[in-house]
Write an enzyme that holds these catalytic residues in place. Structure first.
Site, PDB file in Angstrom:
ATOM      1  N   LYS A   1      44.954  32.223  43.247  1.00 59.36           N
ATOM      2  CA  LYS A   1      45.425  33.419  42.526  1.00 59.36           C
ATOM      3  C   LYS A   1      46.605  34.006  43.282  1.00 59.36           C
ATOM      4  O   LYS A   1      46.730  33.812  44.488  1.00 59.36           O
ATOM      5  CB  LYS A   1      44.309  34.465  42.452  1.00 59.36           C
ATOM      6  CG  LYS A   1      44.506  35.485  41.355  1.00 59.36           C
ATOM      7  CD  LYS A   1      44.038  34.919  40.037  1.00 59.36           C
ATOM      8  CE  LYS A   1      44.157  35.911  38.904  1.00 59.36           C
ATOM      9  NZ  LYS A   1      43.448  35.397  37.714  1.00 59.36           N
TER      10      LYS A   1
HETATM   11  P1  NAD Z   1      47.619  42.124  29.788  1.00 49.19           P
HETATM   12  O1  NAD Z   1      48.548  42.637  30.821  1.00 49.19           O
HETATM   13  O2  NAD Z   1      48.142  41.310  28.664  1.00 49.19           O
HETATM   14  O3  NAD Z   1      46.792  43.356  29.140  1.00 49.19           O
HETATM   15  C1  NAD Z   1      46.075  44.266  29.922  1.00 49.19           C
HETATM   16  C2  NAD Z   1      45.574  45.389  29.015  1.00 49.19           C
HETATM   17  O4  NAD Z   1      44.769  46.268  29.812  1.00 49.19           O
HETATM   18  C3  NAD Z   1      46.675  46.246  28.409  1.00 49.19           C
HETATM   19  O5  NAD Z   1      46.289  46.676  27.124  1.00 49.19           O
HETATM   20  C4  NAD Z   1      46.734  47.441  29.364  1.00 49.19           C
HETATM   21  O6  NAD Z   1      47.268  48.596  28.747  1.00 49.19           O
HETATM   22  C5  NAD Z   1      45.268  47.600  29.677  1.00 49.19           C
HETATM   23  N1  NAD Z   1      45.013  48.326  30.928  1.00 49.19           N
HETATM   24  C6  NAD Z   1      45.695  48.251  32.095  1.00 49.19           C
HETATM   25  N2  NAD Z   1      45.178  49.124  32.993  1.00 49.19           N
HETATM   26  C7  NAD Z   1      44.148  49.731  32.365  1.00 49.19           C
HETATM   27  C8  NAD Z   1      43.238  50.748  32.747  1.00 49.19           C
HETATM   28  N3  NAD Z   1      43.309  51.321  33.959  1.00 49.19           N
HETATM   29  N4  NAD Z   1      42.311  51.155  31.845  1.00 49.19           N
HETATM   30  C9  NAD Z   1      42.270  50.615  30.618  1.00 49.19           C
HETATM   31  N5  NAD Z   1      43.105  49.652  30.187  1.00 49.19           N
HETATM   32  C10 NAD Z   1      44.034  49.230  31.054  1.00 49.19           C
HETATM   33  O7  NAD Z   1      46.485  41.322  30.614  1.00 49.19           O
HETATM   34  P2  NAD Z   1      45.534  40.168  30.067  1.00 49.19           P
HETATM   35  O8  NAD Z   1      46.211  38.875  30.298  1.00 49.19           O
HETATM   36  O9  NAD Z   1      45.024  40.530  28.727  1.00 49.19           O
HETATM   37  O10 NAD Z   1      44.348  40.239  31.141  1.00 49.19           O
HETATM   38  C11 NAD Z   1      43.273  41.157  31.012  1.00 49.19           C
HETATM   39  C12 NAD Z   1      42.129  40.721  31.923  1.00 49.19           C
HETATM   40  O11 NAD Z   1      41.701  39.406  31.561  1.00 49.19           O
HETATM   41  C13 NAD Z   1      42.466  40.646  33.411  1.00 49.19           C
HETATM   42  O12 NAD Z   1      41.322  41.036  34.157  1.00 49.19           O
HETATM   43  C14 NAD Z   1      42.758  39.179  33.631  1.00 49.19           C
HETATM   44  O13 NAD Z   1      42.531  38.774  34.979  1.00 49.19           O
HETATM   45  C15 NAD Z   1      41.733  38.562  32.708  1.00 49.19           C
HETATM   46  N6  NAD Z   1      42.081  37.190  32.298  1.00 49.19           N
HETATM   47  C16 NAD Z   1      43.236  36.919  31.630  1.00 49.19           C
HETATM   48  C17 NAD Z   1      43.513  35.624  31.233  1.00 49.19           C
HETATM   49  C18 NAD Z   1      44.739  35.274  30.435  1.00 49.19           C
HETATM   50  O14 NAD Z   1      44.824  34.129  29.974  1.00 49.19           O
HETATM   51  N7  NAD Z   1      45.648  36.184  30.201  1.00 49.19           N
HETATM   52  C19 NAD Z   1      42.616  34.578  31.568  1.00 49.19           C
HETATM   53  C20 NAD Z   1      41.433  34.889  32.250  1.00 49.19           C
HETATM   54  C21 NAD Z   1      41.186  36.202  32.615  1.00 49.19           C
END
Ligand code: NAD
Length: 411
Positions: free
Chosen positions: A102
């Protein structure tokens, strides 16, 4: 509790179940390599600014290390280390030939221009290019990064090592990316939620779903579950939540977010609530899909959902997890729930190495197959050993990584 302590605690619970020796625990827990590099840029206003870029390469016993790149103000070494370890167990649970890594930078991407973000990304690659690569460690998007960032990443890496689209995944489809990669994590969360609810005998029409976070993962999860007939009663982003007890019009919310650069701020057709209120809503399924550590001992008593699906990484801390278990709340763990993303990333890497473009149907079919098999295996172990789904997933992950480590030889 710090993030890595929390991952370690979950690891040890599963290790106890399979009588893993102390020496093997140490071997599997200590990251292989941790890198910190200075990333300095000249900002648009002429100021010199410098940041720290992290990359933790946790384990490579089962293959090249794989894991996202996060741009978020809360990023620090402890969090990156914890997320890298989660990737090791996750890739093993879904049985794809990768280890775990990561990376990230403690910046708020919303406060940087596109030019500044591009420079930051390229400078980060300058700092780590010689310790990553298609056979070593392959980054991907995570919070605050996207396909555009991956395209800059690939382009900068190529300046040192020549054409190597497999050095990073989550690229734009027009630039060696995979059709369906963007939706894959949310689609996977949807598939797992559907499978879990079916096992528990719950019909879609009787299930109210609340989702925290409406970025890549949250929005695709909402779309998939709506199409499957579930009622999404609330969603949120960093600024707050939107609640409609009779069910949100999800296509309309998706359009609104698209038209407002991903933000839900001032969405008109629902009641505005805070993120704390959203987590405490009465519902059948709660899906944290934003940050880690959002359900802890301090707010666990407010949680009223019967099922929690960890779309985000590490949203439920162990002290809260124990209380939820006592109350009979079923938690579908992150290392299974959000594994659709890394599985599709694996397909993208295979596609890049074959120089052959997969189509969306094939991606969806293969993804559904891998995820369904993984769910069934975790469910079986959980029933067989009478342990939580989390401990069952860790037992599978640790077992596979442990066997690969021993087979590879340690001398
Ligand atoms: P992203 O940046 O596309 O979206 C994040 C979302 O969370 C946004 O809507 C943002 O406004 C919101 N957010 C940020 N801080 C916040 C807070 N304090 N309270 C409430 N909402 C908040 O990110 P993503 O890619 O959707 O990732 C989200 C989660 O999923 C992360 O934990 C990431 O590690 C996990 N994840 C993502 C992927 C992927 O393929 N993108 C894969 C596995 C895990």
């Amino acid at each position: 509790m710090k993030a890595f302590d929390s991952t370690q605690l979950y690891f040890n619970r599963a290790a106890d179940q399979i009588d893993l020796t102390d020496n093997m625990r140490r071997l599997l827990l200590i990251p292989k390599r941790e890198i910190q590099v200075q990333v300095a840029i000249e900002r648009d206003n002429g100021e010199i600014a410098s940041y720290i870029g992290y990359r933790v390469q946790h384990d490579d016993a089962r293959g090249p290390m794989k894991g996202g790149l996060r741009f978020h103000p809360d990023v620090d070494l402890d969090e990156v280390r914890s997320l890298a370890a989660l990737m090791t167990w996750k890739t093993a649970v879904v049985k794809i030939p990768y280890g775990g890594a990561k990376g990230g930078m403690a910046i708020d991407p919303a406060l940087f221009s596109l030019r500044e973000l591009e420079t930051l990304t390229r400078k980060f690659v300058d700092g780590i290019h010689d310790v990553i690569g298609p056979d070593v460690d392959i980054p991907a998007p995570d919070m605050g990064t996207n396909a555009e960032v991956m395209a800059w990443f690939m382009n900068q890496y190529a300046k040192y090592h020549g054409f190597s689209p497999a050095c990073v995944t989550g690229k734009p489809v027009e630039l060696f990316g995979l059709p369906g990669r963007e939706e894959a994590t949310g689609r996977g969360v949807g598939i797992f939620t559907y499978k879990l609810l079916s096992r528990l005998g719950r019909k879609p029409a009787d299930v109210r779903v609340v989702i925290q976070g409406f970025g890549n993962v949250g929005s695709h999860t909402a779309k998939f579950l709506t199409e499957a007939g579930y009622r999404i009663i609330a969603v949120s982003d960093v600024h707050g939540g939107y609640y409609k007890p009779e069910g949100l019009n999800v296509p309309q919310v998706l359009r609104y977010a698209l038209e407002h650069k991903g933000s839900l701020a001032e969405y008109p057709d629902a009641q505005a609530i805070s993120n704390e209120q959203l987590l405490a809503l009465e519902c059948e399924v709660l899906i944290p899909a934003a940050l880690g550590g959002v359900i802890t001992k301090s707010n666990v008593d407010t949680i009223r959902a019967g099922i929690i699906v960890e779309a985000a990484n590490a949203p439920v801390y162990p002290d809260a997890d124990d209380i939820l278990a006592e109350r009979g709340v079923v938690v579908l763990p992150d290392i299974l729930a959000n594994a659709g993303g890394v599985t599709a990333s694996y397909f993208e890497w295979v596609q890049n190495r074959q120089h052959y473009q997969w189509d969306l149907n094939r991606v969806r079919q293969e993804l559904d197959r891998v995820l369904s098999q993984s769910f069934e295996r975790v469910w079986e172990i959980s029933v067989e050993k009478k342990v939580s789904l989390r401990t069952a997933a860790y037992i599978i992950g640790i077992g596979r990584v442990g066997r690969a480590t021993v087979l590879g030889g340690i001398a």
